[in-house]
Design a protein around this motif. Structure first.
Motif, PDB file in Angstrom:
ATOM      1  N   ARG A 221       0.824  -1.206   0.000  1.00 29.65           N
ATOM      2  CA  ARG A 221       0.000   0.000   0.000  1.00 29.65           C
ATOM      3  C   ARG A 221       0.859   1.257   0.000  1.00 29.65           C
ATOM      4  O   ARG A 221       0.569   2.230  -0.671  1.00 29.65           O
ATOM      5  N   ARG A 222       1.931   1.240   0.786  1.00 23.85           N
ATOM      6  CA  ARG A 222       2.865   2.369   0.825  1.00 23.85           C
ATOM      7  C   ARG A 222       4.241   1.889   0.407  1.00 23.85           C
ATOM      8  O   ARG A 222       4.569   0.720   0.596  1.00 23.85           O
ATOM      9  N   PRO A 223       5.072   2.795  -0.114  1.00 22.29           N
ATOM     10  CA  PRO A 223       6.445   2.391  -0.436  1.00 22.29           C
ATOM     11  C   PRO A 223       7.151   1.903   0.824  1.00 22.29           C
ATOM     12  O   PRO A 223       7.094   2.566   1.870  1.00 22.29           O
ATOM     13  N   ARG A 279       9.037  -3.547  -6.017  1.00 26.36           N
ATOM     14  CA  ARG A 279       7.687  -3.370  -5.466  1.00 26.36           C
ATOM     15  C   ARG A 279       6.750  -2.635  -6.423  1.00 26.36           C
ATOM     16  O   ARG A 279       7.141  -1.688  -7.098  1.00 26.36           O
ATOM     17  N   LYS A 280       5.506  -3.080  -6.466  1.00 22.50           N
ATOM     18  CA  LYS A 280       4.461  -2.398  -7.228  1.00 22.50           C
ATOM     19  C   LYS A 280       3.448  -1.798  -6.263  1.00 22.50           C
ATOM     20  O   LYS A 280       3.236  -2.333  -5.174  1.00 22.50           O
ATOM     21  N   PRO A 281       2.828  -0.666  -6.643  1.00 25.70           N
ATOM     22  CA  PRO A 281       1.817  -0.065  -5.767  1.00 25.70           C
ATOM     23  C   PRO A 281       0.592  -0.959  -5.664  1.00 25.70           C
ATOM     24  O   PRO A 281       0.386  -1.862  -6.476  1.00 25.70           O
ATOM     25  N   THR A 308      -1.123  -8.953   5.535  1.00 27.57           N
ATOM     26  CA  THR A 308      -1.606  -7.610   5.851  1.00 27.57           C
ATOM     27  C   THR A 308      -1.890  -7.404   7.332  1.00 27.57           C
ATOM     28  O   THR A 308      -2.642  -6.513   7.715  1.00 27.57           O
ATOM     29  N   GLY A 309      -1.253  -8.219   8.155  1.00 25.47           N
ATOM     30  CA  GLY A 309      -1.344  -7.979   9.587  1.00 25.47           C
ATOM     31  C   GLY A 309      -2.596  -8.521  10.249  1.00 25.47           C
ATOM     32  O   GLY A 309      -3.361  -9.297   9.662  1.00 25.47           O
TER      33      GLY A 309
END
Length: 376
Positions: A221-223, A279-281, A308-309
């Motif tokens: 989701r984020r860099p 990595r891709k967004p 994703t936690g």
């Protein structure tokens, strides 16, 4: 004379009308993972009688908490975060020289030995369905024995509450979707294109493992923030302090990695060299055979692997209305384990005490603060 059906109906109605029996205990610890066992140890050490003074409820069939569900490749050679429980070291119960020993075997072995060594009153398997207030006590409703208690130490952790994001089209995907909790080994994905979602340590570790046997794409989701540092005690304390500040303000806790960033270890550098961390967004929607971004770019895939936690497993406490509109709970006490709204409730393993080091330290403080609050 009543027929058998009438007699059976009458008996059934009589059973339904029979009130539940609640066993009175001063303190119940919910969860027998690291935080729960640490708290139980200090309760007993403080003179609280096992059985009548306190019990530990655990919904597993055996000792080990969430560790018994970890993936097969997590061994003593690569596992992070094993810290001794108070009073008995890991080395005393497990052959730590065997680096091939799976964490899912070693930790349950340690926890079982710990429970036995200190004769902790663990009742299992017993699942807590909900906790409700009743005058000056709490009623703990389970799928078995019911309890009436003065105080609660909740140590249920997060493993059983995976965060599973929903994206448009997820219901039409023809491939497989799974979460970290479902993973056992990479061999199940040989010959499949796997999209690994997530930027935490588990995501990186499993991405590396899967990429060695099949094609992968990494999406976050984020860099991701890679940093050149060694994770030392000072950095750990700083990160924990930031998490603690959030929960004292009633904000949802964040992970330590979200504060510190990811250390650029030799393994991660190797992944960079191999191009695995290209990595891709985050994609915008899911299609039948893959995913799609807003600009129309598509990618075919066989598996979407969500790393994703987790959420904290607190649904059983919902009747107590502890959570605020921000999705957090205002915490207080020396280590921010005490619910500010009701000091008779402690959340061990929540916020700053979620780390393995924090869980041990919190056990002693939780026991002392709750005993003082209840006047035991």
């Amino acid at each position: 004379m009543a027929n058998n059906k009438e007699v059976n109906n009458s008996a059934s109605q009589s059973e339904k009308a029979k009130p539940e029996t609640f066993y009175h205990v001063n303190i119940v610890v919910i969860g027998a993972g690291q935080a729960g066992l640490s708290a139980a140890y200090y309760l007993k050490k403080s003179g609280i009688e096992p059985g009548k003074g306190f019990v530990v409820i655990d919904d597993e069939t055996g000792a080990g908490g969430a560790w018994q569900h970890r993936w097969n490749s997590l061994t003593l050679d690569n596992v992070n975060g094993i810290n001794d429980l108070p009073g008995l070291s890991f080395d005393e119960t497990v052959n730590t020289k065997d680096k091939t020993l799976m964490a899912s075997v070693a930790l349950p072995q340690y926890y079982a030995a710990y429970e036995k060594a200190f004769e902790l009153p663990v009742i299992r398997p017993l699942k807590v369905k909900q906790v409700t207030p009743r005058k000056d006590r709490f009623l703990i409703h389970t799928d078995g024995v019911q309890f009436s208690v003065k105080g609660i130490i909740n140590a249920t952790g997060t493993w059983k509450s995976p965060r599973f994001p929903k994206y448009p089209g997820s219901e039409i995907f023809k491939g497989q979707q799974l979460h970290t909790v479902d993973y056992k080994n990479a061999q199940a994905f040989v010959g499949k294109h796997v999209i690994v979602v997530g930027a935490g340590i588990s995501a990186i570790q499993l991405l590396r493992e899967i990429s060695e046997v099949t094609e992968t794409t990494w999406v976050t989701r984020r860099p991701p923030e890679f940093k050149d540092f060694d994770f030392n005690p000072d950095l750990g304390r700083e990160a924990v302090a930031m998490v603690e500040a959030r929960v004292r303000d009633g904000l949802p806790p964040r992970s330590v990695v979200s504060v510190t960033g990811l250390p650029t270890t030799p393994a991660i550098r190797g992944m960079m060299d191999r191009g695995i961390l290209d990595r891709k967004p985050m994609f915008d929607e899911i299609a039948e055979h893959g995913v799609q971004w807003a600009d129309g770019t598509t990618l075919d895939a066989d598996v979407i692997f969500w790393n994703t936690g987790f959420h904290h497993s607190l649904d059983h406490l919902a009747p107590l209305q502890l959570m605020n509109d921000q999705g957090g709970i205002v915490m207080s006490g020396k280590l921010a384990t005490q619910v500010a709204q009701d000091h008779r409730i402690h959340l061990a393993g929540y916020g700053p005490s979620a780390s393995t080091i924090g869980a041990n330290r919190a056990g002693r403080i939780v026991a002392k603060e709750l005993i003082d609050t209840l006047g035991l």
